[in-house]
Write a protein that holds these residues in place. Structure first.
Motif, mmCIF file in Angstrom:
data_model
loop_
_atom_site.group_PDB
_atom_site.id
_atom_site.type_symbol
_atom_site.label_atom_id
_atom_site.label_comp_id
_atom_site.label_asym_id
_atom_site.label_seq_id
_atom_site.Cartn_x
_atom_site.Cartn_y
_atom_site.Cartn_z
ATOM 1 N N ILE A 3 27.568 51.279 27.830
ATOM 2 C CA ILE A 3 27.961 50.390 28.933
ATOM 3 C C ILE A 3 26.844 50.301 29.969
ATOM 4 O O ILE A 3 26.633 49.266 30.588
ATOM 5 N N PHE A 4 26.085 51.392 30.125
ATOM 6 C CA PHE A 4 25.011 51.424 31.108
ATOM 7 C C PHE A 4 23.812 50.591 30.688
ATOM 8 O O PHE A 4 23.028 50.165 31.526
ATOM 9 N N SER A 5 23.659 50.345 29.386
ATOM 10 C CA SER A 5 22.522 49.549 28.928
ATOM 11 C C SER A 5 22.887 48.080 28.719
ATOM 12 O O SER A 5 22.044 47.278 28.349
ATOM 13 N N LEU A 10 25.082 45.580 35.806
ATOM 14 C CA LEU A 10 24.948 45.413 37.249
ATOM 15 C C LEU A 10 25.895 44.330 37.764
ATOM 16 O O LEU A 10 26.553 44.503 38.783
ATOM 17 N N ARG A 11 25.986 43.218 37.048
ATOM 18 C CA ARG A 11 26.910 42.148 37.447
ATOM 19 C C ARG A 11 28.347 42.657 37.514
ATOM 20 O O ARG A 11 29.090 42.337 38.451
ATOM 21 N N ASN A 12 28.736 43.451 36.521
ATOM 22 C CA ASN A 12 30.096 43.994 36.495
ATOM 23 C C ASN A 12 30.340 44.959 37.651
ATOM 24 O O ASN A 12 31.425 44.976 38.234
ATOM 25 N N VAL A 13 29.339 45.767 37.982
ATOM 26 C CA VAL A 13 29.476 46.687 39.111
ATOM 27 C C VAL A 13 29.608 45.887 40.408
ATOM 28 O O VAL A 13 30.424 46.212 41.271
ATOM 29 N N LEU A 14 28.810 44.829 40.551
ATOM 30 C CA LEU A 14 28.910 43.985 41.746
ATOM 31 C C LEU A 14 30.293 43.337 41.834
ATOM 32 O O LEU A 14 30.880 43.266 42.921
ATOM 33 N N LEU A 15 30.812 42.875 40.719
ATOM 34 C CA LEU A 15 32.152 42.281 40.722
ATOM 35 C C LEU A 15 33.221 43.319 41.061
ATOM 36 O O LEU A 15 34.188 43.012 41.764
ATOM 37 N N ALA A 16 33.053 44.544 40.590
ATOM 38 C CA ALA A 16 33.990 45.618 40.949
ATOM 39 C C ALA A 16 33.915 45.908 42.448
ATOM 40 O O ALA A 16 34.943 46.139 43.097
ATOM 41 N N THR A 113 34.721 55.659 46.855
ATOM 42 C CA THR A 113 34.543 54.401 46.119
ATOM 43 C C THR A 113 33.189 53.776 46.394
ATOM 44 O O THR A 113 32.461 53.413 45.462
ATOM 45 N N VAL A 114 32.828 53.649 47.661
ATOM 46 C CA VAL A 114 31.565 52.969 47.974
ATOM 47 C C VAL A 114 30.358 53.805 47.574
ATOM 48 O O VAL A 114 29.315 53.252 47.199
ATOM 49 N N LEU A 115 30.474 55.129 47.646
ATOM 50 C CA LEU A 115 29.350 55.963 47.216
ATOM 51 C C LEU A 115 29.134 55.855 45.710
ATOM 52 O O LEU A 115 27.995 55.769 45.243
ATOM 53 N N VAL A 116 30.219 55.830 44.949
ATOM 54 C CA VAL A 116 30.099 55.649 43.496
ATOM 55 C C VAL A 116 29.552 54.251 43.179
ATOM 56 O O VAL A 116 28.648 54.095 42.352
ATOM 57 N N LEU A 117 30.079 53.220 43.850
ATOM 58 C CA LEU A 117 29.587 51.863 43.608
ATOM 59 C C LEU A 117 28.111 51.729 43.981
ATOM 60 O O LEU A 117 27.336 51.102 43.255
ATOM 61 N N GLY A 118 27.715 52.321 45.092
ATOM 62 C CA GLY A 118 26.307 52.282 45.488
ATOM 63 C C GLY A 118 25.420 52.952 44.462
ATOM 64 O O GLY A 118 24.344 52.433 44.112
ATOM 65 N N GLU A 119 25.855 54.085 43.948
ATOM 66 C CA GLU A 119 25.080 54.792 42.928
ATOM 67 C C GLU A 119 24.999 53.966 41.638
ATOM 68 O O GLU A 119 23.932 53.876 41.010
ATOM 69 N N LEU A 120 26.105 53.366 41.230
ATOM 70 C CA LEU A 120 26.096 52.523 40.027
ATOM 71 C C LEU A 120 25.215 51.289 40.219
ATOM 72 O O LEU A 120 24.519 50.859 39.289
ATOM 73 N N GLN A 121 25.233 50.712 41.416
ATOM 74 C CA GLN A 121 24.356 49.571 41.696
ATOM 75 C C GLN A 121 22.894 50.007 41.627
ATOM 76 O O GLN A 121 22.054 49.290 41.095
ATOM 77 N N TRP A 122 22.587 51.176 42.170
ATOM 78 C CA TRP A 122 21.221 51.710 42.112
ATOM 79 C C TRP A 122 20.791 51.903 40.658
ATOM 80 O O TRP A 122 19.687 51.538 40.269
ATOM 81 N N LEU A 123 21.680 52.472 39.855
ATOM 82 C CA LEU A 123 21.402 52.666 38.435
ATOM 83 C C LEU A 123 21.165 51.318 37.754
ATOM 84 O O LEU A 123 20.214 51.151 36.993
ATOM 85 N N LEU A 125 20.231 48.508 39.130
ATOM 86 C CA LEU A 125 19.012 47.916 39.671
ATOM 87 C C LEU A 125 17.784 48.506 38.977
ATOM 88 O O LEU A 125 16.858 47.782 38.614
ATOM 89 N N ARG A 126 17.779 49.803 38.764
ATOM 90 C CA ARG A 126 16.634 50.467 38.122
ATOM 91 C C ARG A 126 16.516 50.082 36.651
ATOM 92 O O ARG A 126 15.417 50.023 36.118
ATOM 93 N N ARG A 127 17.637 49.828 35.988
ATOM 94 C CA ARG A 127 17.609 49.541 34.546
ATOM 95 C C ARG A 127 17.462 48.047 34.229
ATOM 96 O O ARG A 127 17.209 47.699 33.094
ATOM 97 N N ALA A 128 17.661 47.203 35.224
ATOM 98 C CA ALA A 128 17.621 45.760 34.984
ATOM 99 C C ALA A 128 16.198 45.294 34.683
ATOM 100 O O ALA A 128 15.228 45.843 35.191
ATOM 101 N N THR A 129 16.111 44.279 33.853
ATOM 102 C CA THR A 129 14.801 43.726 33.507
ATOM 103 C C THR A 129 14.371 42.717 34.567
ATOM 104 O O THR A 129 15.195 41.983 35.099
ATOM 105 N N PRO A 130 13.089 42.649 34.850
ATOM 106 C CA PRO A 130 12.588 41.724 35.865
ATOM 107 C C PRO A 130 12.884 40.261 35.572
ATOM 108 O O PRO A 130 12.971 39.461 36.476
ATOM 109 N N ALA A 131 13.081 39.892 34.307
ATOM 110 C CA ALA A 131 13.296 38.477 33.972
ATOM 111 C C ALA A 131 14.566 37.916 34.613
ATOM 112 O O ALA A 131 14.652 36.722 34.873
ATOM 113 N N GLY A 132 15.550 38.779 34.884
ATOM 114 C CA GLY A 132 16.808 38.298 35.446
ATOM 115 C C GLY A 132 16.879 38.366 36.959
ATOM 116 O O GLY A 132 17.939 38.250 37.534
#
Length: 134
Positions: A3-5, A10-16, A113-123, A125-132
């Motif tokens: 799920i992390f890859s 990231l989109r799903n975490v933002l929607l959550a 909740t927000v600390l977990v969401l922030g950490e997931l967003q950080w994760l 962000l770090r794993r996302a490809t620059p093309a998107g």
């Protein structure tokens, strides 16, 4: 595939994030007085933060549904989530409000909740490809 890859992680975490803010903001805005009595938190605090959460949910939801996702906006959301978590902890540690047990649980749940969401967003962000990214 993990799920992390997933490219949608990231989109799903933002929607959550948007959904949790929408739910909390709606509850605090629409049920301000009864919720204030139940939680022993100031009604103005609940309604003010509720309105903020509704606006925040709208912005996060818009960013999450746009192509490409704005990297600077995600960075802002991460900072905002960590700041909200810190503010919740400060509220519980301080003495300017004295929430009841349910109020403490309400605020602690928001912090977690927000600390977990922030950490997931950080994760994400770090794993996302620059093309998107914008």
């Amino acid at each position: 595939m993990s799920i992390f890859s997933s490219p949608r992680f990231l989109r799903n975490v933002l929607l959550a994030d948007a959904a949790s803010c929408l739910a909390t903001g709606a509850a605090q805005t629409l049920l301000g007085e009864p919720l204030a009595e139940l939680l022993r938190l100031p009604p103005a605090l609940l309604s003010g933060t509720g309105l903020f959460l509704l606006a925040y949910a709208l912005v996060v939801g818009l960013v999450a549904t746009r192509e490409p996702v704005s990297r600077p906006m995600v960075g802002l959301f991460i900072a905002g989530n960590f700041a909200w978590g810190a503010a919740c902890i400060a509220l519980l540690a301080g003495s300017w409000v004295m929430p009841g047990a349910l109020g403490q649980a309400w605020v602690a749940a928001q912090a977690a909740t927000v600390l977990v969401l922030g950490e997931l967003q950080w994760l994400g962000l770090r794993r996302a490809t620059p093309a998107g990214w914008a």
